[in-house]
Design an enzyme around this catalytic site. Sequence first.
Site, PDB file in Angstrom:
ATOM      1  N   LYS A  34       0.845  -1.195   0.000  1.00 25.24           N
ATOM      2  CA  LYS A  34       0.000   0.000   0.000  1.00 25.24           C
ATOM      3  C   LYS A  34       0.880   1.244   0.000  1.00 25.24           C
ATOM      4  O   LYS A  34       1.796   1.370   0.816  1.00 25.24           O
ATOM      5  CB  LYS A  34      -0.916   0.009   1.228  1.00 25.24           C
ATOM      6  CG  LYS A  34      -1.900   1.175   1.238  1.00 25.24           C
ATOM      7  CD  LYS A  34      -2.959   0.995   2.289  1.00 25.24           C
ATOM      8  CE  LYS A  34      -2.580   1.522   3.649  1.00 25.24           C
ATOM      9  NZ  LYS A  34      -2.413   2.988   3.737  1.00 25.24           N
ATOM     10  N   ASP A  61      -3.441   4.411  -1.945  1.00 26.16           N
ATOM     11  CA  ASP A  61      -4.383   4.860  -0.909  1.00 26.16           C
ATOM     12  C   ASP A  61      -4.351   6.392  -0.838  1.00 26.16           C
ATOM     13  O   ASP A  61      -3.739   6.963   0.062  1.00 26.16           O
ATOM     14  CB  ASP A  61      -3.947   4.213   0.423  1.00 26.16           C
ATOM     15  CG  ASP A  61      -4.846   4.562   1.590  1.00 26.16           C
ATOM     16  OD1 ASP A  61      -5.972   5.056   1.364  1.00 26.16           O
ATOM     17  OD2 ASP A  61      -4.417   4.333   2.743  1.00 26.16           O
ATOM     18  N   LEU A  62      -5.001   7.043  -1.804  1.00 24.60           N
ATOM     19  CA  LEU A  62      -4.980   8.512  -1.857  1.00 24.60           C
ATOM     20  C   LEU A  62      -6.329   9.131  -1.496  1.00 24.60           C
ATOM     21  O   LEU A  62      -6.449  10.351  -1.424  1.00 24.60           O
ATOM     22  CB  LEU A  62      -4.522   8.981  -3.253  1.00 24.60           C
ATOM     23  CG  LEU A  62      -3.147   8.480  -3.719  1.00 24.60           C
ATOM     24  CD1 LEU A  62      -2.817   8.993  -5.115  1.00 24.60           C
ATOM     25  CD2 LEU A  62      -2.049   8.884  -2.742  1.00 24.60           C
ATOM     26  N   LYS A  63      -7.336   8.318  -1.320  1.00 25.31           N
ATOM     27  CA  LYS A  63      -8.658   8.750  -0.811  1.00 25.31           C
ATOM     28  C   LYS A  63      -9.183  10.025  -1.482  1.00 25.31           C
ATOM     29  O   LYS A  63      -9.353  11.064  -0.845  1.00 25.31           O
ATOM     30  CB  LYS A  63      -8.600   8.967   0.700  1.00 25.31           C
ATOM     31  CG  LYS A  63      -8.224   7.735   1.501  1.00 25.31           C
ATOM     32  CD  LYS A  63      -8.372   7.990   2.996  1.00 25.31           C
ATOM     33  CE  LYS A  63      -7.952   6.811   3.839  1.00 25.31           C
ATOM     34  NZ  LYS A  63      -6.502   6.548   3.842  1.00 25.31           N
ATOM     35  N   ASP A  66     -13.643  15.022  -4.094  1.00 20.38           N
ATOM     36  CA  ASP A  66     -13.726  16.337  -4.731  1.00 20.38           C
ATOM     37  C   ASP A  66     -14.983  16.342  -5.598  1.00 20.38           C
ATOM     38  O   ASP A  66     -15.770  15.390  -5.546  1.00 20.38           O
ATOM     39  CB  ASP A  66     -12.444  16.596  -5.549  1.00 20.38           C
ATOM     40  CG  ASP A  66     -12.113  18.080  -5.663  1.00 20.38           C
ATOM     41  OD1 ASP A  66     -13.034  18.886  -5.910  1.00 20.38           O
ATOM     42  OD2 ASP A  66     -10.921  18.436  -5.513  1.00 20.38           O
ATOM     43  N   THR A  70     -13.521  16.453 -11.233  1.00 20.18           N
ATOM     44  CA  THR A  70     -12.124  16.404 -10.775  1.00 20.18           C
ATOM     45  C   THR A  70     -11.724  14.980 -10.385  1.00 20.18           C
ATOM     46  O   THR A  70     -10.642  14.507 -10.748  1.00 20.18           O
ATOM     47  CB  THR A  70     -11.936  17.364  -9.580  1.00 20.18           C
ATOM     48  OG1 THR A  70     -12.340  18.663  -9.998  1.00 20.18           O
ATOM     49  CG2 THR A  70     -10.506  17.407  -9.106  1.00 20.18           C
ATOM     50  N   THR A 125     -12.164   5.745  10.453  1.00 23.79           N
ATOM     51  CA  THR A 125     -12.243   5.123  11.779  1.00 23.79           C
ATOM     52  C   THR A 125     -11.743   6.056  12.876  1.00 23.79           C
ATOM     53  O   THR A 125     -11.949   5.815  14.054  1.00 23.79           O
ATOM     54  CB  THR A 125     -11.441   3.805  11.814  1.00 23.79           C
ATOM     55  OG1 THR A 125     -10.177   4.046  11.199  1.00 23.79           O
ATOM     56  CG2 THR A 125     -12.159   2.713  11.085  1.00 23.79           C
ATOM     57  N   ARG A 216       2.935  -1.147  10.624  1.00 23.92           N
ATOM     58  CA  ARG A 216       4.059  -1.117  11.561  1.00 23.92           C
ATOM     59  C   ARG A 216       4.532  -2.460  12.120  1.00 23.92           C
ATOM     60  O   ARG A 216       5.745  -2.623  12.302  1.00 23.92           O
ATOM     61  CB  ARG A 216       3.738  -0.122  12.685  1.00 23.92           C
ATOM     62  CG  ARG A 216       3.819   1.307  12.179  1.00 23.92           C
ATOM     63  CD  ARG A 216       3.102   2.290  13.073  1.00 23.92           C
ATOM     64  NE  ARG A 216       1.661   2.126  12.981  1.00 23.92           N
ATOM     65  CZ  ARG A 216       0.784   2.873  13.641  1.00 23.92           C
ATOM     66  NH1 ARG A 216       1.211   3.821  14.449  1.00 23.92           N
ATOM     67  NH2 ARG A 216      -0.512   2.659  13.486  1.00 23.92           N
TER      68      ARG A 216
HETATM   69  O1  C5P Z   1       0.836   0.562  10.915  1.00 19.57           O
HETATM   70  P1  C5P Z   1      -0.580   0.138  10.765  1.00 19.57           P
HETATM   71  O2  C5P Z   1      -0.744  -1.372  10.603  1.00 19.57           O
HETATM   72  O3  C5P Z   1      -1.505   0.711  11.801  1.00 19.57           O
HETATM   73  O4  C5P Z   1      -1.002   0.764   9.338  1.00 19.57           O
HETATM   74  C1  C5P Z   1      -2.281   0.622   8.810  1.00 19.57           C
HETATM   75  C2  C5P Z   1      -2.387   1.356   7.523  1.00 19.57           C
HETATM   76  O5  C5P Z   1      -3.759   1.362   7.122  1.00 19.57           O
HETATM   77  C3  C5P Z   1      -1.968   2.809   7.589  1.00 19.57           C
HETATM   78  O6  C5P Z   1      -1.406   3.147   6.310  1.00 19.57           O
HETATM   79  C4  C5P Z   1      -3.259   3.555   7.819  1.00 19.57           C
HETATM   80  O7  C5P Z   1      -3.235   4.843   7.282  1.00 19.57           O
HETATM   81  C5  C5P Z   1      -4.250   2.686   7.059  1.00 19.57           C
HETATM   82  N1  C5P Z   1      -5.632   2.766   7.526  1.00 19.57           N
HETATM   83  C6  C5P Z   1      -6.004   2.483   8.820  1.00 19.57           C
HETATM   84  N2  C5P Z   1      -7.311   2.568   9.212  1.00 19.57           N
HETATM   85  C7  C5P Z   1      -8.227   2.911   8.324  1.00 19.57           C
HETATM   86  C8  C5P Z   1      -7.876   3.182   7.005  1.00 19.57           C
HETATM   87  C9  C5P Z   1      -6.548   3.102   6.647  1.00 19.57           C
HETATM   88  O8  C5P Z   1      -5.181   2.148   9.651  1.00 19.57           O
HETATM   89  N3  C5P Z   1      -9.487   2.938   8.716  1.00 19.57           N
END
Ligand code: C5P
Length: 237
Positions: A34, A61-63, A66, A70, A125, A216
């Site tokens: 991602k 994942d640029l969400k 707009d 666009t 979330t 992480r």
């Molecule tokens: O490090 P971690 O496992 O928490 O990363 C989760 C990834 O998923 C991050 O890139 C975070 O921005 C993304 N994400 C999230 N919860 C969401 C949507 C996306 O943790 N509801």
Amino acid sequence: MAAIDRLIVALDVNSEERAVTLAEKLKNDVKFFKIGLELFSSTGPKIVERIKEMGCDVFLDLKFHDIPTTVAKAAAAVTKLEPFFFNVHASGGYDMMKRAADAVGQEASRLGIVKPRILAVTILTSLDEAALKEIGLSADPAKAVLRLAHLAKRAGLDGVVASPSETKAIRKELGGDFLIVTPGVRPAWAVSNDQKRVATPEAAIKDGADYIVVGRPVTESKDPAASAREILKEMKI
Ligand code: C5P
């Protein structure tokens, strides 16, 4: 699908070099990465190409959120990069999502490439009921998630990004052919970091996730490849 096809590792770093180094360490065990706002803003689109050159798939994942024109144009531009997934905010509305889906279909057939799948982000979330009230939305978040997921499906999107606590209800309501990609996944041995509602890989898959996103616990591990292999095992597929 095998576990390896269903694990997406979030490359949440701020340079091409860091992202590529990490992906190189992982590429025997992870086939899907991602790329989010931080990395994309740091490197530009070439990082998508670099990851794809390694034989891996990309979730961009640029969400987007707009006006429909666009977002449709941005969706067509993203199609050229050939990600497997990219996403838009469902709260941008039916027209915005429909125009994005149409633009992707047209651009992909014009270029003769596989159409990227579009995912909807329902309610972030990070927003609880109080935060939603503050921005003028009084709906129960759980209900709003389902309503927006239905809207996304009707607009021709392929699935949603959903937290572990929403996955089961979405699977039940939206049926089997709507994709669910679930972040907030923590293997049994990992700390939850700032994720509040977490699930293990096994629970997320059992609840109906097609793909899980883990950041992480892999990227900050001393041995990222070993951590990824542990997660693949924990998915129990
Ligand atoms: O490090 P971690 O496992 O928490 O990363 C989760 C990834 O998923 C991050 O890139 C975070 O921005 C993304 N994400 C999230 N919860 C969401 C949507 C996306 O943790 N509801």
